[in-house]
Scaffold this motif. Structure first.
Motif, mmCIF file in Angstrom:
data_model
loop_
_atom_site.group_PDB
_atom_site.id
_atom_site.type_symbol
_atom_site.label_atom_id
_atom_site.label_comp_id
_atom_site.label_asym_id
_atom_site.label_seq_id
_atom_site.Cartn_x
_atom_site.Cartn_y
_atom_site.Cartn_z
ATOM 1 N N ARG A 173 15.942 36.019 14.412
ATOM 2 C CA ARG A 173 15.085 36.738 13.465
ATOM 3 C C ARG A 173 15.929 37.544 12.481
ATOM 4 N N PRO A 174 16.629 36.862 11.596
ATOM 5 C CA PRO A 174 17.445 37.585 10.626
ATOM 6 C C PRO A 174 16.588 38.453 9.724
ATOM 7 N N GLN A 175 17.184 39.504 9.225
ATOM 8 C CA GLN A 175 16.505 40.335 8.234
ATOM 9 C C GLN A 175 16.532 39.593 6.901
ATOM 10 N N ILE A 176 15.356 39.338 6.327
ATOM 11 C CA ILE A 176 15.238 38.587 5.079
ATOM 12 C C ILE A 176 14.959 39.552 3.940
ATOM 13 N N ALA A 177 15.819 39.542 2.941
ATOM 14 C CA ALA A 177 15.601 40.401 1.774
ATOM 15 C C ALA A 177 14.499 39.814 0.905
ATOM 16 N N PRO A 212 19.611 29.757 14.542
ATOM 17 C CA PRO A 212 18.402 29.059 14.980
ATOM 18 C C PRO A 212 18.627 28.199 16.217
ATOM 19 N N ARG A 213 19.808 27.640 16.348
ATOM 20 C CA ARG A 213 20.093 26.797 17.509
ATOM 21 C C ARG A 213 20.115 27.593 18.803
ATOM 22 N N TRP A 230 12.289 23.772 14.343
ATOM 23 C CA TRP A 230 12.135 24.605 13.157
ATOM 24 C C TRP A 230 11.206 25.790 13.379
ATOM 25 N N GLY A 231 10.712 25.958 14.611
ATOM 26 C CA GLY A 231 9.673 26.939 14.874
ATOM 27 C C GLY A 231 10.080 28.387 14.712
ATOM 28 N N TRP A 232 11.398 28.676 14.707
ATOM 29 C CA TRP A 232 11.851 30.069 14.580
ATOM 30 C C TRP A 232 11.386 30.713 13.283
#
Length: 382
Positions: A267-271, A251-252, A106-108
């Motif tokens: 590292r998706p862009q999070i709105a 993540p995988r 889950w570290g990502w």
């Protein structure tokens, strides 16, 4: 030993760096393709995902609940005694500065987005946020030691402004239990946890190191400059490897170091919630533990804590006897005894903190659900 203190850097200063060609290409295009050996990684930034990606991806590994002013927060299951953020993994140096490569699946998310809070009842709690960074930490170092601690909630990042501490204070908010320390030459160990000083040693090492936080930005992304490469390379037999950040599709696929040259990260862009409200809220699963079983679990946990800290106490006493016996000429015995007493108090404080947190987590049913355990889905934390 000569103690070298590094002055506190001016926080939020804008120092624009130059990004490598792959990073520039990524930042300038909404979708891009990188070559990773024989495998291409396709990345799309056309749209931002909402923050509920954290809720679904982290659910198997920990407990979501509402916490005061922070809203939805998350705490991992099954943390070992003395655990702190940024311990199970390694440091690598990328175009974004010092970058944390976690071992946890889950570290990502919790080590690259958001902030960590050390709560009196829950222990370590992660507060989500939307900005990716190589690591959200503050640093300390001297000629002999390097330390880091997670930045607390309330320390914000703004493009063009950098870190903003607001009413936070580094010395006050980053107190003894939150730091990790290693000898300078061990910073790049593949599993740095094995080289960490015990938490009780923090009370001594905080007085032997200077605090420092230095972030700038590259095309709007934070860069964790931390300790300068020249400083750390003085303690190493070879130069620090430079690693290029590559983007994974999930993540995988992230959290992998390829041939020591490329680091795959998710590292998706999070709105922000105001731009795109969460599509779902966390599903809170509380184990329905019967009273007798809960009491048995409480007693078992207390025995484990007592046993663990009895071993730690014997280790401390042995180390301190040796240090007194082998103290170099000129050592002030009284000063050494005071330092030893401070470390013994720190160990006792850690024990009491662990007892309280484990008791509260059991009381609140923060237990990893078993396959056959009966579970209750509730709308929020009670």
């Amino acid at each position: 030993m000569r103690k070298r203190r590094i002055p506190i850097a001016a926080l939020g200063a804008l120092m624009l760096g130059t990004l490598g060609c792959a990073g520039v290409y990524y930042e300038k295009h909404h979708s891009s393709v990188y070559s990773s050996g024989s495998r291409a990684i396709s990345v799309s930034r056309a749209t931002a995902v909402d923050i509920s990606i954290f809720y679904s991806e982290l659910e198997p590994y920990g407990h979501w609940f509402r916490h005061g002013p922070y809203g939805w927060v998350w705490t991992p299951y099954d943390l070992p005694y003395g655990w702190r953020p940024y311990t199970d993994g390694r440091w690598v140096y990328t175009e974004y500065g010092w970058t944390w490569l976690a071992q946890e699946p889950w570290g990502w998310a919790p080590f690259h987005y958001g902030r960590w809070l050390l709560d009196d009842d829950y222990g370590w709690v992660w507060v989500p946020d939307t900005v990716w960074a190589p690591a959200w930490v503050c640093w300390r170092w001297s000629d002999d030691w390097i330390g880091w601690a997670p930045l607390p909630p309330g320390v914000d990042w703004q493009v063009g402004m950098g870190l903003r501490w607001g009413d936070r204070d580094m010395q006050r908010d980053l107190d003894v239990p939150k730091w990790c320390f290693v000898r300078r030459g061990w910073l790049l160990e593949p599993n740095v946890r094995l080289k960490l000083e015990p938490p009780r040693r923090n009370v001594t090492l905080l007085t032997a190191t200077g605090i420092f936080s230095d972030y700038d930005e590259i095309n709007g992304r934070p860069r964790n400059k931390g300790i300068a490469l020249g400083e750390i390379e003085r303690s190493l037999p070879r130069p620090v490897p430079r690693v290029v950040v590559m983007d994974a599709e999930s993540p995988r696929g992230g959290g992998r170091l390829i041939r020591g040259k490329e680091l795959q990260v998710y590292r998706p862009q999070i709105a922000s919630p105001t731009e795109k409200p969460p599509s779902v809220t966390p599903r809170v699963e509380v184990s329905a533990i019967p009273g007798p079983k809960l009491q048995a679990s409480r007693e078992k946990e207390q025995r484990r804590i007592e046993s663990y800290f009895e071993k730690q106490q014997r280790r401390v006493e042995s180390e301190q006897r040796k240090e007194l016996r082998d103290a170099p000429p000129g050592t002030d015995p009284e000063q050494l005894r005071r330092r030893h007493e401070g470390e013994r108090r720190a160990l006792e404080e850690q024990k009491q903190r662990e007892l309280k947190v484990r008791e509260q987590r059991l009381e609140k049913r923060i237990v990893k659900p078993g396959r056959k355990a009966k579970q209750e889905n509730v709308a929020g934390s009670k």
